[in-house]
Design a protein around this motif. Structure first.
Motif, PDB file in Angstrom:
ATOM      1  N   THR A   1     -54.628 -20.926  56.937  1.00  0.00           N
ATOM      2  CA  THR A   1     -54.348 -19.905  57.958  1.00  0.00           C
ATOM      3  C   THR A   1     -53.799 -20.495  59.251  1.00  0.00           C
ATOM      4  OG1 THR A   1     -56.566 -19.952  58.962  1.00  0.00           O
ATOM      5  CG2 THR A   1     -56.245 -18.493  57.067  1.00  0.00           C
ATOM      6  N   LEU A   2     -54.014 -21.774  59.472  1.00  0.00           N
ATOM      7  CA  LEU A   2     -53.685 -22.355  60.782  1.00  0.00           C
ATOM      8  C   LEU A   2     -52.200 -22.275  61.094  1.00  0.00           C
ATOM      9  CD1 LEU A   2     -56.095 -25.385  60.504  1.00  0.00           C
ATOM     10  CD2 LEU A   2     -56.228 -23.578  62.239  1.00  0.00           C
ATOM     11  N   GLU A   3     -51.367 -22.679  60.145  1.00  0.00           N
ATOM     12  CA  GLU A   3     -49.925 -22.695  60.375  1.00  0.00           C
ATOM     13  C   GLU A   3     -49.373 -21.298  60.628  1.00  0.00           C
ATOM     14  OE1 GLU A   3     -46.000 -24.859  58.381  1.00  0.00           O
ATOM     15  OE2 GLU A   3     -47.806 -24.539  57.184  1.00  0.00           O
ATOM     16  N   ALA A   4     -50.044 -20.277  60.077  1.00  0.00           N
ATOM     17  CA  ALA A   4     -49.553 -18.905  60.236  1.00  0.00           C
ATOM     18  C   ALA A   4     -49.813 -18.345  61.625  1.00  0.00           C
ATOM     19  CB  ALA A   4     -50.193 -17.993  59.193  1.00  0.00           C
ATOM     20  N   GLN A   5     -50.721 -18.964  62.385  1.00  0.00           N
ATOM     21  CA  GLN A   5     -51.029 -18.415  63.707  1.00  0.00           C
ATOM     22  C   GLN A   5     -49.811 -18.428  64.624  1.00  0.00           C
ATOM     23  OE1 GLN A   5     -54.650 -20.066  65.390  1.00  0.00           O
ATOM     24  NE2 GLN A   5     -55.726 -19.906  63.432  1.00  0.00           N
ATOM     25  N   ASN A   6     -48.976 -19.486  64.518  1.00  0.00           N
ATOM     26  CA  ASN A   6     -47.792 -19.490  65.378  1.00  0.00           C
ATOM     27  C   ASN A   6     -46.776 -18.437  64.952  1.00  0.00           C
ATOM     28  OD1 ASN A   6     -46.524 -20.631  63.157  1.00  0.00           O
ATOM     29  ND2 ASN A   6     -46.099 -22.589  64.127  1.00  0.00           N
ATOM     30  N   HIS A   7     -46.809 -18.018  63.668  1.00  0.00           N
ATOM     31  CA  HIS A   7     -45.915 -16.938  63.230  1.00  0.00           C
ATOM     32  C   HIS A   7     -46.289 -15.623  63.904  1.00  0.00           C
ATOM     33  CE1 HIS A   7     -43.741 -18.953  59.839  1.00  0.00           C
ATOM     34  NE2 HIS A   7     -44.793 -19.760  59.901  1.00  0.00           N
ATOM     35  N   THR A   8     -47.588 -15.388  64.111  1.00  0.00           N
ATOM     36  CA  THR A   8     -47.982 -14.143  64.787  1.00  0.00           C
ATOM     37  C   THR A   8     -47.460 -14.138  66.219  1.00  0.00           C
ATOM     38  OG1 THR A   8     -50.147 -14.977  65.562  1.00  0.00           O
ATOM     39  CG2 THR A   8     -50.064 -13.976  63.374  1.00  0.00           C
ATOM     40  N   VAL A   9     -47.547 -15.276  66.901  1.00  0.00           N
ATOM     41  CA  VAL A   9     -47.070 -15.340  68.284  1.00  0.00           C
ATOM     42  C   VAL A   9     -45.561 -15.150  68.344  1.00  0.00           C
ATOM     43  CG1 VAL A   9     -46.899 -16.761  70.360  1.00  0.00           C
ATOM     44  CG2 VAL A   9     -48.999 -16.801  68.997  1.00  0.00           C
TER      45      VAL A   9
ATOM     46  N   ASP B   1     -52.719 -32.937  59.164  1.00  0.00           N
ATOM     47  CA  ASP B   1     -52.027 -32.284  60.269  1.00  0.00           C
ATOM     48  C   ASP B   1     -52.229 -33.112  61.524  1.00  0.00           C
ATOM     49  OD1 ASP B   1     -50.451 -30.427  61.577  1.00  0.00           O
ATOM     50  OD2 ASP B   1     -51.471 -28.715  60.676  1.00  0.00           O
ATOM     51  N   ALA B   2     -51.424 -32.831  62.550  1.00  0.00           N
ATOM     52  CA  ALA B   2     -51.421 -33.677  63.732  1.00  0.00           C
ATOM     53  C   ALA B   2     -51.205 -32.864  64.991  1.00  0.00           C
ATOM     54  CB  ALA B   2     -50.323 -34.742  63.608  1.00  0.00           C
ATOM     55  N   VAL B   3     -51.728 -33.392  66.102  1.00  0.00           N
ATOM     56  CA  VAL B   3     -51.483 -32.804  67.419  1.00  0.00           C
ATOM     57  C   VAL B   3     -51.296 -33.949  68.401  1.00  0.00           C
ATOM     58  CG1 VAL B   3     -53.984 -32.605  67.790  1.00  0.00           C
ATOM     59  CG2 VAL B   3     -52.419 -31.308  69.227  1.00  0.00           C
ATOM     60  N   CYS B   4     -50.316 -33.807  69.282  1.00  0.00           N
ATOM     61  CA  CYS B   4     -50.037 -34.834  70.287  1.00  0.00           C
ATOM     62  C   CYS B   4     -50.253 -34.236  71.673  1.00  0.00           C
ATOM     63  CB  CYS B   4     -48.605 -35.345  70.156  1.00  0.00           C
ATOM     64  SG  CYS B   4     -48.205 -36.651  71.340  1.00  0.00           S
ATOM     65  N   LEU B   5     -51.199 -34.790  72.419  1.00  0.00           N
ATOM     66  CA  LEU B   5     -51.554 -34.297  73.748  1.00  0.00           C
ATOM     67  C   LEU B   5     -51.099 -35.294  74.808  1.00  0.00           C
ATOM     68  CD1 LEU B   5     -55.183 -33.056  73.015  1.00  0.00           C
ATOM     69  CD2 LEU B   5     -53.082 -31.694  73.054  1.00  0.00           C
ATOM     70  N   LYS B   6     -50.733 -34.764  75.996  1.00  0.00           N
ATOM     71  CA  LYS B   6     -50.265 -35.625  77.075  1.00  0.00           C
ATOM     72  C   LYS B   6     -50.895 -35.207  78.394  1.00  0.00           C
ATOM     73  CE  LYS B   6     -46.322 -37.568  77.226  1.00  0.00           C
ATOM     74  NZ  LYS B   6     -44.900 -37.919  77.419  1.00  0.00           N
TER      75      LYS B   6
ATOM     76  N   CYS C   1     -62.302 -29.618  63.839  1.00  0.00           N
ATOM     77  CA  CYS C   1     -60.906 -29.883  63.470  1.00  0.00           C
ATOM     78  C   CYS C   1     -60.115 -28.585  63.384  1.00  0.00           C
ATOM     79  CB  CYS C   1     -60.841 -30.646  62.159  1.00  0.00           C
ATOM     80  SG  CYS C   1     -61.504 -32.323  62.266  1.00  0.00           S
ATOM     81  N   TRP C   2     -60.747 -27.534  62.849  1.00  0.00           N
ATOM     82  CA  TRP C   2     -60.063 -26.243  62.750  1.00  0.00           C
ATOM     83  C   TRP C   2     -59.698 -25.728  64.137  1.00  0.00           C
ATOM     84  CZ3 TRP C   2     -60.016 -21.227  64.220  1.00  0.00           C
ATOM     85  CH2 TRP C   2     -59.278 -20.340  63.441  1.00  0.00           C
ATOM     86  N   PHE C   3     -60.625 -25.830  65.086  1.00  0.00           N
ATOM     87  CA  PHE C   3     -60.330 -25.422  66.467  1.00  0.00           C
ATOM     88  C   PHE C   3     -59.165 -26.223  67.033  1.00  0.00           C
ATOM     89  CE2 PHE C   3     -61.055 -27.259  70.723  1.00  0.00           C
ATOM     90  CZ  PHE C   3     -60.551 -26.202  71.483  1.00  0.00           C
ATOM     91  N   LEU C   4     -59.201 -27.547  66.848  1.00  0.00           N
ATOM     92  CA  LEU C   4     -58.154 -28.402  67.403  1.00  0.00           C
ATOM     93  C   LEU C   4     -56.777 -28.005  66.904  1.00  0.00           C
ATOM     94  CD1 LEU C   4     -57.296 -31.027  68.926  1.00  0.00           C
ATOM     95  CD2 LEU C   4     -57.634 -32.224  66.752  1.00  0.00           C
ATOM     96  N   ILE C   5     -56.625 -27.805  65.599  1.00  0.00           N
ATOM     97  CA  ILE C   5     -55.312 -27.512  65.036  1.00  0.00           C
ATOM     98  C   ILE C   5     -54.902 -26.066  65.341  1.00  0.00           C
ATOM     99  CG2 ILE C   5     -53.912 -27.501  62.948  1.00  0.00           C
ATOM    100  CD1 ILE C   5     -54.735 -30.271  63.966  1.00  0.00           C
ATOM    101  N   SER C   6     -55.855 -25.165  65.407  1.00  0.00           N
ATOM    102  CA  SER C   6     -55.536 -23.802  65.840  1.00  0.00           C
ATOM    103  C   SER C   6     -54.967 -23.812  67.258  1.00  0.00           C
ATOM    104  CB  SER C   6     -56.793 -22.927  65.787  1.00  0.00           C
ATOM    105  OG  SER C   6     -56.580 -21.686  66.436  1.00  0.00           O
TER     106      SER C   6
END
Length: 594
Positions: free
Chosen positions: A396-404, A522-527, A456-461
């Motif tokens: 479900t995580l990848e689909a969240q950006n489709h809703t936005v 999956d990955a996330v890059c924070l700055k 991890c689910w929160f982070l990637i969401s």
């Protein structure tokens, strides 16, 4: 992915809990899942218990049989299933069910999930039961209604024409819906058509027989399967989405106030039901004013004109920065509230005004709200509308950006607010029981929210909502089984998600990045000023090799975060001679810092 790995000729797939999923030809995902479901009269998914399971596994073929039993209150149903994979790449799934009692159902039978990433924008030929056919396209923007109807067969190509696929359905008429409406990253072909009346009375002895057959024809080579996940990264960072927490009770203890400070939310969501007792909400608002804490006020009311009473309470609203206008008995914002825009702005001069729904994105997508005078739209998200296993939640995580992106497309120039994001469904907007109360709390919780998986689910969401430029995202309740923290023997227990949020709270931007296999790694890059870190999540129970992006290939220091009940520790991870890649431990969260 966990489960039993099988082959049907050139196809790789996984058998898990009675269903087959991740059907792939090389690295090309053909079908995400073929399963079956029994949905009760309120669209609840009834769990199935498996017995008499037999698995025959060959080098290029397999045969699976089992008996499934549904035993939930009045729902008494048994099904015998046979799943066969052939050397020529054909996969068939037979289903023979019998009712063991009388009950009501909205759906019984097969579901086929088509992955968004490989199907979006592709043509498909739909063959109807009468033999006629039409050509359609898997939609780019989330379709509010069924894009394909009255299906007996489906024919399509993938991989730039390298593969032709077909599905044949027997025993029922099928149709397709866009499951991104509920943040499932798939198009779902299912039975029974929603155009038929429901719920349906099922009588003892009723039999249901269905079959689904998948066939493939390969026209050209496809990328080799089981390759390492490759992380790709863009250059330009974007601001992180504003982060909020649902305030479900007044923070009384010093420890709770301390945790709020440690989590550093940009705002707190307060639910204010003007039509019922709102004394608890006023206490929260009074506390927010005292603490000078920004508030996202979720206003529920069916009153034609609530302005007079709100004016009398204006002293409580000085820290309100977002006002979500919602009704108590309507699934989306009543028109009358939207028409009072000017009056609301006088009472809430520092707040952005949002309309939308407290339910799923699909309700917003199916509505046509005139928000020309408002600042944005709002809707909620949870990952467990259709399925409950770990893998489905990850999907479900990848689909969240489709809703936005779809909301931004439908309401150009408007902000998109996601509130709240919860691990379990708070209430059932699709209940059909005559005496069912609207917005009746389910009381559901999920232990995984307080585990490593939930962190991890929160982070990637948060990654996907930030990369899609959502204006705000409100996560979880502050306390309790659905919260960031809970109490055990009067001691505060912080969830792993809470500990993780504390580690990343000072980061201000995100660099959009993608994984070639996001369901595996999956990955996330924070700055933030002068510092960046890449976080890698291995969702699977196996070691995974990941190919690193430029800027991180030569980074020597890699660490794995380990969670205990009260702390989070960084454990060094040795990098081997292959500086362009890294081996990730099973079910791990690894960080590389620049």
């Amino acid at each position: 992915m966990d489960g039993i790995e099988l082959k049907a000729g050139p196809l790789d797939l996984v058998y898990q809990d009675g269903f087959i999923r991740c059907i792939k030809l090389g690295d090309l995902e053909i079908i995400r899942m073929i399963n079956h479901a029994l949905r009760d009269q309120n669209w609840g998914t009834i769990p199935m218990k498996i017995r008499e399971e037999k698995i025959e596994k060959g080098e290029d073929r397999f045969l699976l049989t089992y008996t499934g039993r549904y035993d939930h209150g009045p729902v008494q149903f048994e099904v015998k299933c046979r799943i066969e994979g052939s050397p020529d790449g054909r996969v068939s799934f037979d289903y023979q069910g019998i009712a063991l009692g009388n009950f009501k159902r909205n759906r019984i039978g097969f579901t086929v999930l088509h992955p968004i990433r490989d199907y979006e924008g592709e043509k498909v030929t739909i063959v109807h039961p009468d033999g006629s056919s039409v050509e359609r396209v898997f939609p780019k923007w989330i379709s509010p209604h069924q894009p394909f109807l009255n299906i007996k067969e489906m024919h399509w190509t993938l991989g730039n024409g390298s593969v032709a696929g077909s599905l044949a359905f027997e025993g029922e008429v099928f149709e397709t819906e866009d499951q991104r409406n509920w943040t499932d990253a798939s198009y779902k072909t299912y039975c029974t058509p929603l155009g038929l009346p429901f719920p349906v009375d099922v009588r003892q002895g009723d039999r249901i027989i269905q079959k689904v057959t998948l066939t493939l024809t390969q026209h050209a080579p496809v990328p080799e399967g089981k390759t390492a996940a490759r992380i790709s990264m863009q250059d330009e960072p974007v601001e992180l989405t504003k982060f909020g927490i649902l305030l479900n009770e007044l923070p009384a203890a010093v420890s709770e106030k301390s945790v709020i400070h440690e989590l550093a939310p940009d705002y707190l969501r307060v639910e204010f039901d003007l039509d019922h007792d709102f004394s608890a909400a006023l206490d929260m608002l009074r506390w927010a004013v005292k603490m000078e804490t920004p508030v996202e006020l979720c206003l529920f009311t069916d009153r034609e004109n609530p302005i007079k009473q709100l004016r009398e309470l204006k002293e409580y609203f000085s820290t309100v920065r977002k006002l979500l206008l919602l009704g108590n008995r309507r699934i989306t914002t009543p028109v009358g509230l939207i028409d009072l825009e000017d009056e609301f702005r006088k009472v809430f001069p520092d707040a952005d005004l949002y309309a939308g729904t407290d339910a799923f994105f699909t309700e917003l997508n199916r509505s046509s709200l005139d928000i020309s005078g408002l600042d944005g739209v709002t809707y909620s998200v949870n990952p467990q509308v259709h399925a409950f296993d770990d893998q489905s939640l990850v999907e479900t995580l990848e689909a969240q950006n489709h809703t936005v992106s779809t909301a931004r497309h439908k309401y150009p120039g408007k902000k998109v607010n996601v509130s709240p994001v919860t691990f379990r469904t708070r209430w059932n907007p699709n209940a059909t029981e005559v005496n069912g109360k609207f917005r009746q709390p389910t009381g559901n919780s999920d232990a995984r929210q307080f585990e490593f998986f939930g962190a991890c689910w929160f982070l990637i969401s948060f990654k996907y909502l930030s990369e899609s430029r959502a204006a705000g995202a409100t996560y979880f309740e502050l306390t309790g089984e659905n919260g960031w923290l809970k109490f055990k023997n009067t001691q505060v227990v912080k969830s792993p998600a809470c500990l993780l949020r504390q580690q990343i709270k000072d980061y201000t931007h995100i660099v959009p990045c993608s994984s070639s296999h996001p369901l595996v790694v999956d990955a996330v890059c924070l700055k933030k000023a002068g510092k960046a870190m890449l976080l890698l999540v291995n969702w699977t129970g196996r070691h995974q090799r990941v190919l690193l992006p430029d800027g991180y290939k030569s980074v020597k220091k890699a660490q794995r975060w380990e969670f205990s009940e009260r702390d989070l520790q960084l454990v060094p991870v040795p990098k081997d001679a292959k500086e362009d890649s890294l081996d990730l431990w099973p079910r791990s969260l690894t960080v590389l810092e620049q």
